[in-house]
Design an enzyme around this catalytic site. Structure first.
Site, PDB file in Angstrom:
ATOM      1  N   ASN A  61      -3.983  25.245  75.139  1.00  0.00           N
ATOM      2  CA  ASN A  61      -4.441  25.381  76.412  1.00  0.00           C
ATOM      3  C   ASN A  61      -4.521  26.913  76.575  1.00  0.00           C
ATOM      4  OD1 ASN A  61      -1.606  25.304  76.402  1.00  0.00           O
ATOM      5  ND2 ASN A  61      -1.493  25.663  78.736  1.00  0.00           N
ATOM      6  N   ASN A  64      -6.869  31.725  82.099  1.00  0.00           N
ATOM      7  CA  ASN A  64      -7.602  32.842  82.433  1.00  0.00           C
ATOM      8  C   ASN A  64      -7.115  33.296  83.768  1.00  0.00           C
ATOM      9  OD1 ASN A  64     -10.339  34.167  83.440  1.00  0.00           O
ATOM     10  ND2 ASN A  64     -10.601  34.170  81.359  1.00  0.00           N
ATOM     11  N   TYR A  67      -8.287  31.659  87.433  1.00  0.00           N
ATOM     12  CA  TYR A  67      -7.475  30.395  86.908  1.00  0.00           C
ATOM     13  C   TYR A  67      -8.471  28.985  86.673  1.00  0.00           C
ATOM     14  CZ  TYR A  67      -3.460  32.305  88.871  1.00  0.00           C
ATOM     15  OH  TYR A  67      -2.411  33.267  89.245  1.00  0.00           O
ATOM     16  N   GLU A  74      -6.470  19.568  74.975  1.00  0.00           N
ATOM     17  CA  GLU A  74      -7.392  18.654  74.317  1.00  0.00           C
ATOM     18  C   GLU A  74      -8.742  18.948  74.468  1.00  0.00           C
ATOM     19  OE1 GLU A  74      -5.222  18.761  76.885  1.00  0.00           O
ATOM     20  OE2 GLU A  74      -4.236  16.622  77.464  1.00  0.00           O
ATOM     21  N   CYS A 108      -5.310  15.358  81.597  1.00  0.00           N
ATOM     22  CA  CYS A 108      -5.689  15.322  83.089  1.00  0.00           C
ATOM     23  C   CYS A 108      -7.032  14.525  82.859  1.00  0.00           C
ATOM     24  CB  CYS A 108      -6.009  17.104  83.384  1.00  0.00           C
ATOM     25  SG  CYS A 108      -7.344  17.751  82.702  1.00  0.00           S
TER      26      CYS A 108
HETATM   27  N1  THU Z   1      -3.046  21.444  80.341  1.00  0.00           N
HETATM   28  C1  THU Z   1      -3.378  20.923  79.266  1.00  0.00           C
HETATM   29  O1  THU Z   1      -3.491  21.760  78.354  1.00  0.00           O
HETATM   30  N2  THU Z   1      -3.908  19.794  79.166  1.00  0.00           N
HETATM   31  C2  THU Z   1      -3.901  18.884  80.156  1.00  0.00           C
HETATM   32  O2  THU Z   1      -4.052  17.756  80.178  1.00  0.00           O
HETATM   33  C3  THU Z   1      -3.274  19.098  81.538  1.00  0.00           C
HETATM   34  C4  THU Z   1      -3.029  20.513  81.838  1.00  0.00           C
HETATM   35  C5  THU Z   1      -2.805  22.832  80.717  1.00  0.00           C
HETATM   36  C6  THU Z   1      -3.922  23.583  81.587  1.00  0.00           C
HETATM   37  C7  THU Z   1      -2.963  24.736  82.097  1.00  0.00           C
HETATM   38  O3  THU Z   1      -2.951  25.873  81.189  1.00  0.00           O
HETATM   39  C8  THU Z   1      -1.517  24.234  82.006  1.00  0.00           C
HETATM   40  O4  THU Z   1      -1.419  23.035  81.235  1.00  0.00           O
HETATM   41  C9  THU Z   1      -0.812  23.918  83.422  1.00  0.00           C
HETATM   42  O5  THU Z   1      -1.523  23.155  84.186  1.00  0.00           O
END
Ligand code: THU
Length: 153
Positions: A61, A64, A67, A74, A108
């Site tokens: 992930n 920034n 946000y 992914e 997500c």
């Molecule tokens: N996040 C992911 O990298 N993948 C997901 O499927 C869900 C959320 C990250 C985004 C953010 O940087 C952190 O998790 C908290 O939400």
């Protein structure tokens, strides 16, 4: 099998084929590169291309200060793969540490849509640190009745 959660099963990592075990390890390594100064929630992904000699693409992930611009692990992996000429995928592994709730971290909604864009036949492997359990599911299970259109595929 150690149990079930939704349309998925929880298995021991040792029961999975070697390539998938490697994919999972790669996602755990990718997680260490997460740029997440705001949430401090590190996520790693590893994506396996669907071809005779599969290639792995990693992602983490990238947050920034504005946000909403955050890119999930992914999607980072998928963008890397597509920009490298790959559009068919066999599997994706996602690693994160939600030990507070003792839960696997599942993609997500945006990432589910992003994964299914490139095919509905993708296996999904979720892991959490300190456990040999892996939650195994599919993108179709994670995004049932997904949007189809006359201009898409
Ligand atoms: N996040 C992911 O990298 N993948 C997901 O499927 C869900 C959320 C990250 C985004 C953010 O940087 C952190 O998790 C908290 O939400």
């Amino acid at each position: 099998m150690a149990g079930r959660e939704g349309d998925s099963e929880i298995v021991d990592v040792s029961s999975l084929e070697p390539k998938i075990q490697e994919l999972i390890k790669t996602s755990v390594e990718a997680r260490k590169l997460a740029y997440c100064p705001y949430s401090k929630f590190q996520v790693g992904a590893a994506l396996l291309s669907d071809e005779n000699e599969p290639v792995m693409y990693t992602g983490c992930n990238v947050e920034n200060v504005a946000y909403g611009m955050t890119i999930c692990a992914e999607r980072t992996a998928i963008v890397k793969a597509v920009s490298d000429g790959k559009q068919k995928f066999k599997a994706i592994a996602v690693a994160a540490d939600n030990s507070v709730q003792d839960k696997f971290t599942s993609p997500c909604g945006t990432c589910r849509q992003f994964i299914i864009e490139f095919g509905s036949d993708v296996d999904v492997y979720l892991t959490k640190p300190g456990s040999s359990n892996v939650l195994v599911t599919t993108i179709e299970s994670l995004l049932p009745l997904s949007f189809r259109s006359t201009f898409g595929h």
